[in-house]
Design a protein around this motif. Structure first.
Motif: not given
Length: 293
Positions: A23-31
């Motif tokens: 949420x903080x760095x705006x990347x998906x959890x799988x990534x």
């Protein structure tokens, strides 16, 4: 390892979970999971133990994280030195700010500052003043209410008078419940000194809430009186009964707001520029403009 990977490890440690980091760095959890797996394979050991609630750092991971923080700090110091050599204002500006100041004044302040200095990256943490005070050495600049931080260069921003408000006429103060909101010890002591001068308040029923906005709404619905800073109660003071808080000498009770900076970082271009920005937009006696209520 890339600087982005060092930053990811630090963010994972600070946030505590992959979900919060995403949420903080705006990347998906799988990534993020895939990048962490790649980093651990590259270094040949497990950096975090994953549980359903939290990421726990391994002893192996502590060594990697220590190196990551050192590398990120060195990169930031180099960027700052390069910017200073070129006469540019850039780099990261790390700010810790009180919740009230962050909600009512800081957004506009940061908007105008980043417009003037687009190369500056803002790293912001908010909380009650006691929390910001306790973590002051983690930030380049701390904006707090109450007393300045010892050992720091402190710039007085404004005084904020306090008012007691109620839907019913004031005085008297003895016939109504008192609504308190969660705040830092410094404000609580200030309030207790005022209440000590009004013995009729000492044994009144007290409603305790988590936030000043909650106290404001309960007061509006006639559930009791409350004390609010003048900077966030312009509309309420125009619409409801209010009295300024005064001490035993009849002087107004005010909450001061300060910008406190570590002397060794004040010379940084982004810090110095923001301090000048604050001074230009903050009167020495009044809040910077009328807060949006």
């Amino acid at each position: 390892m890339r600087m982005e990977d060092y930053d990811l490890l630090v963010q994972l440690h600070q946030c505590g979970t992959i979900r919060s980091t995403a949420k903080k760095i705006l990347l998906s959890q799988p990534a993020i999971t895939q990048r962490l797996k790649y980093i651990e394979e590259e270094w040949g050991g497990e950096i975090f133990v994953r549980t359903s609630k939290k990421l726990w750092v391994t002893p192996f991971g502590e060594l990697i994280l220590s190196s990551a923080r050192e590398m990120l700090q060195k990169e930031e110091e180099l960027r700052t030195k390069l910017a200073m050599a070129e006469g540019r204002v850039s780099g990261t500006l790390s700010i810790g700010a009180s919740s009230l100041y962050s909600q009512h004044f800081l957004p506009e302040m940061l908007q105008s500052f980043t417009k003037a200095y687009p190369d500056v990256t803002i790293d912001l943490v908010t909380g009650i003043s006691s929390e910001i005070r306790a973590s002051a050495y983690s930030h380049q600049l701390s904006i707090i209410r109450g007393e300045p931080i010892p050992g720091f260069d402190s710039i007085h921003l404004f005084n904020d008078p306090l008012y007691v408000l109620d839907v019913f006429p004031l005085p008297p103060l003895s016939e109504r419940p008192f609504i308190e909101f969660k705040t830092d010890p410094d404000f609580s002591r200030l309030l207790e000194r005022w209440r000590h001068n009004h013995q009729e308040l000492t044994h009144k029923p007290t409603i305790k809430v988590d936030h000043f906005e909650t106290a404001k709404q309960l007061m509006k619905h006639g559930l009791g009186m409350t004390v609010l800073p003048g900077s966030i109660s312009h509309k309420e003071r125009a619409a409801y009964a209010s009295l300024p808080l005064v001490d035993h000498e009849g002087k107004a009770v005010v909450r001061e707001t300060w910008a406190c900076v570590k002397p060794e970082v004040r010379m940084l271009p982004q810090v110095n520029a923001f301090l000048q920005h604050l001074k230009e937009r903050s009167g020495d006696d009044e809040p910077p403009g009328r807060a949006a209520d």
